[in-house]
Design a protein around this motif. Structure first.
Motif, PDB file in Angstrom:
ATOM      1  N   GLU A   1       0.824  -1.202   0.000  1.00  0.00           N
ATOM      2  CA  GLU A   1       0.000   0.000   0.000  1.00  0.00           C
ATOM      3  C   GLU A   1       0.864   1.260   0.000  1.00  0.00           C
ATOM      4  OE1 GLU A   1      -2.588  -0.280   3.334  1.00  0.00           O
ATOM      5  OE2 GLU A   1      -3.685  -2.024   2.566  1.00  0.00           O
TER       6      GLU A   1
ATOM      7  N   LEU B   1       2.105   1.736  -3.516  1.00  0.00           N
ATOM      8  CA  LEU B   1       1.046   2.187  -4.412  1.00  0.00           C
ATOM      9  C   LEU B   1       0.749   3.670  -4.200  1.00  0.00           C
ATOM     10  CD1 LEU B   1      -1.231   1.808  -6.440  1.00  0.00           C
ATOM     11  CD2 LEU B   1      -2.652   0.906  -4.582  1.00  0.00           C
TER      12      LEU B   1
ATOM     13  N   LEU C   1      -5.549   2.107 -12.919  1.00  0.00           N
ATOM     14  CA  LEU C   1      -5.973   1.180 -11.869  1.00  0.00           C
ATOM     15  C   LEU C   1      -7.448   0.826 -12.026  1.00  0.00           C
ATOM     16  CD1 LEU C   1      -4.253   2.858  -8.782  1.00  0.00           C
ATOM     17  CD2 LEU C   1      -3.261   1.364 -10.533  1.00  0.00           C
TER      18      LEU C   1
ATOM     19  N   ILE D   1      -9.980  -1.035  -7.531  1.00  0.00           N
ATOM     20  CA  ILE D   1      -9.460  -0.619  -6.227  1.00  0.00           C
ATOM     21  C   ILE D   1     -10.145   0.668  -5.802  1.00  0.00           C
ATOM     22  CG2 ILE D   1      -7.512   0.694  -7.177  1.00  0.00           C
ATOM     23  CD1 ILE D   1      -5.897  -0.438  -4.748  1.00  0.00           C
TER      24      ILE D   1
ATOM     25  N   SER E   1     -10.174  -0.496  -0.095  1.00  0.00           N
ATOM     26  CA  SER E   1      -9.244  -1.584  -0.349  1.00  0.00           C
ATOM     27  C   SER E   1      -8.010  -1.529   0.542  1.00  0.00           C
ATOM     28  CB  SER E   1      -8.801  -1.565  -1.817  1.00  0.00           C
ATOM     29  OG  SER E   1      -9.909  -1.654  -2.690  1.00  0.00           O
TER      30      SER E   1
ATOM     31  N   ALA F   1      -1.534  -2.307  -7.144  1.00  0.00           N
ATOM     32  CA  ALA F   1      -2.983  -2.254  -6.925  1.00  0.00           C
ATOM     33  C   ALA F   1      -3.586  -3.650  -6.936  1.00  0.00           C
ATOM     34  CB  ALA F   1      -3.643  -1.376  -7.985  1.00  0.00           C
TER      35      ALA F   1
ATOM     36  N   ASP G   1      -2.877  -5.285  -3.658  1.00  0.00           N
ATOM     37  CA  ASP G   1      -3.725  -4.730  -2.605  1.00  0.00           C
ATOM     38  C   ASP G   1      -5.156  -5.231  -2.732  1.00  0.00           C
ATOM     39  OD1 ASP G   1      -4.132  -3.002  -0.345  1.00  0.00           O
ATOM     40  OD2 ASP G   1      -5.176  -1.630  -1.683  1.00  0.00           O
ATOM     41  N   GLU G   2      -5.619  -5.374  -3.967  1.00  0.00           N
ATOM     42  CA  GLU G   2      -6.971  -5.888  -4.188  1.00  0.00           C
ATOM     43  C   GLU G   2      -7.086  -7.323  -3.694  1.00  0.00           C
ATOM     44  OE1 GLU G   2     -10.245  -6.473  -7.800  1.00  0.00           O
ATOM     45  OE2 GLU G   2      -8.179  -5.862  -8.243  1.00  0.00           O
TER      46      GLU G   2
END
Length: 373
Positions: free
Chosen positions: A28, A31, A45, A48, A52, A119, A122-123
């Motif tokens: 994160e 990102l 992106l 997201i 998220s 991303a 993170d998703e």
């Protein structure tokens, strides 16, 4: 960009000062740093949102980045005007956020062009948290004794969990090695164990006294009973009823001996005494046993999904496969519950025989036979 710290600084980029952050925390950071360096990357992106992110501060920074108009690239490299706007906006949600924190995000980003990969990671972690939260809600519902209709509420939560799984499956296509590697936790103890023992005794005794009621509950399986001896005795009862043999405490006891149910040291006299105390109806106690089985299955399903979601080695699609397998167990009991609780429609009356059409022609009379000459 101002560097003046706030006296009420309550923001910390770390999740827990006493433990090192998980890898997703650094993902994160990378990102957000990429988006602060090159806000145009936001258009690359998909899938997201601010939800998220795993921390309130990261959520606030992303929300500010995604709501503010992006700066002109040539202006962005010359001044920090846009970064000041991001800081001001983000501090509406995370008041302890400082300019140093944004600088730290920028410094930890290896490559801004890798923002779509960050991303996606993170998703994937967000999907894990969503599954864990849905499983927690399911478990909480199972143990909520205040619910007026616990079964329906639990099934509603199971449907909500299935919706989350379908959404994750749509975002993450199948991959090789889809089976989760997480060992399943042991089944939990039945809800209301002592009450279950007494109700199962009444079920067996009532079925022994009124064996005709056994045919009315084909949806009850031995596995729905929590005591192994009780499950075995239910098998004895259903076997005797299916063979149309006499059913009473003695015949059930003999069948139990033939199946080896007394080999664990069970006292035959106590079995006879248990089978001689009927109450209410077979359908009543069978439905109670099935309801408990459904809730216990839902509890175990929630535990299995929680274990899978907590295993960081599982990919999103492995989580999908594991969760769907766990939900299938609820689905199997659910089908039998619907069979048990759906009222049987009354038989349709036989159609009445309609009278034939009226005759409109005169019946022919036989011609007289001429006498032979």
């Amino acid at each position: 960009m101002s560097h003046t710290p706030e006296p009420d600084d309550d923001y910390d980029l770390d999740l827990d000062a006493g433990a090192p952050p998980q890898p997703v925390f650094h993902v994160e950071q990378a990102l957000l740093g990429a988006l602060l360096l090159d806000p145009r990357r936001l258009g690359d992106l998909t899938g997201i949102t601010a939800d998220s992110f795993s921390t309130a501060a990261h959520t606030a920074v992303f929300a500010a980045i995604s709501t503010l108009p992006p700066p002109a690239p040539d202006e962005h490299v010359k001044n920090a005007t846009w970064l000041d706007l991001v800081l001001t906006t983000a501090r509406q949600q995370a008041r302890g956020l400082t300019a140093s924190d944004l600088h730290a995000l920028v410094q930890v980003c290896p490559w801004p062009r890798h923002a779509p990969a960050y991303a996606r990671m993170d998703e994937a972690e967000h999907a894990r948290r969503r599954l864990a939260a849905a499983a927690d809600r399911l478990a909480h519902t199972v143990h909520d004794a205040s619910l007026p209709d616990p079964v329906q509420t639990v099934l509603t939560e199971a449907d909500a969990l299935a919706t989350v799984v379908d959404d994750i499956a749509a975002r993450f296509p199948p991959r090789a090695g889809a089976l989760p590697r997480t060992p399943a936790p042991p089944p939990p103890a039945a809800l209301g164990y002592m009450e279950a023992i007494e109700e199962e005794r009444l079920l067996l005794a009532t079925a022994t006294a009124y064996p005709a009621g056994i045919e009315a509950v084909p949806w009850l399986l031995p596995g729905d009973l929590v005591v192994p001896l009780h499950a075995g005795l239910w098998q004895c009862l259903t076997a005797l009823a299916r063979r149309q043999e006499p059913v009473d405490p003695v015949t059930v006891l003999w069948e139990a001996q033939q199946r080896g149910l007394l080999d664990d040291g069970s006292d035959p006299g106590e079995v006879l005494q248990m089978l001689a105390q009927p109450a209410a109806s077979v359908e009543h106690w069978a439905e109670r046993a099935l309801q408990r089985s459904l809730l216990t299955t839902a509890d175990h399903t929630a535990q299995r999904i929680t274990a899978c979601a907590g295993d960081l080695t599982n990919t999103p699609f492995q989580l999908v496969v594991g969760t769907r397998r766990a939900l299938a167990d609820i689905g199997a009991v659910r089908t039998r519950w619907q069979h048990a609780t759906t009222p049987v429609p009354p038989p349709r009356p036989a159609p009445t025989t309609r009278a034939g059409p009226p005759t409109t022609t005169v019946a022919h009379t036989a011609r007289p036979v001429r006498a032979a000459r």
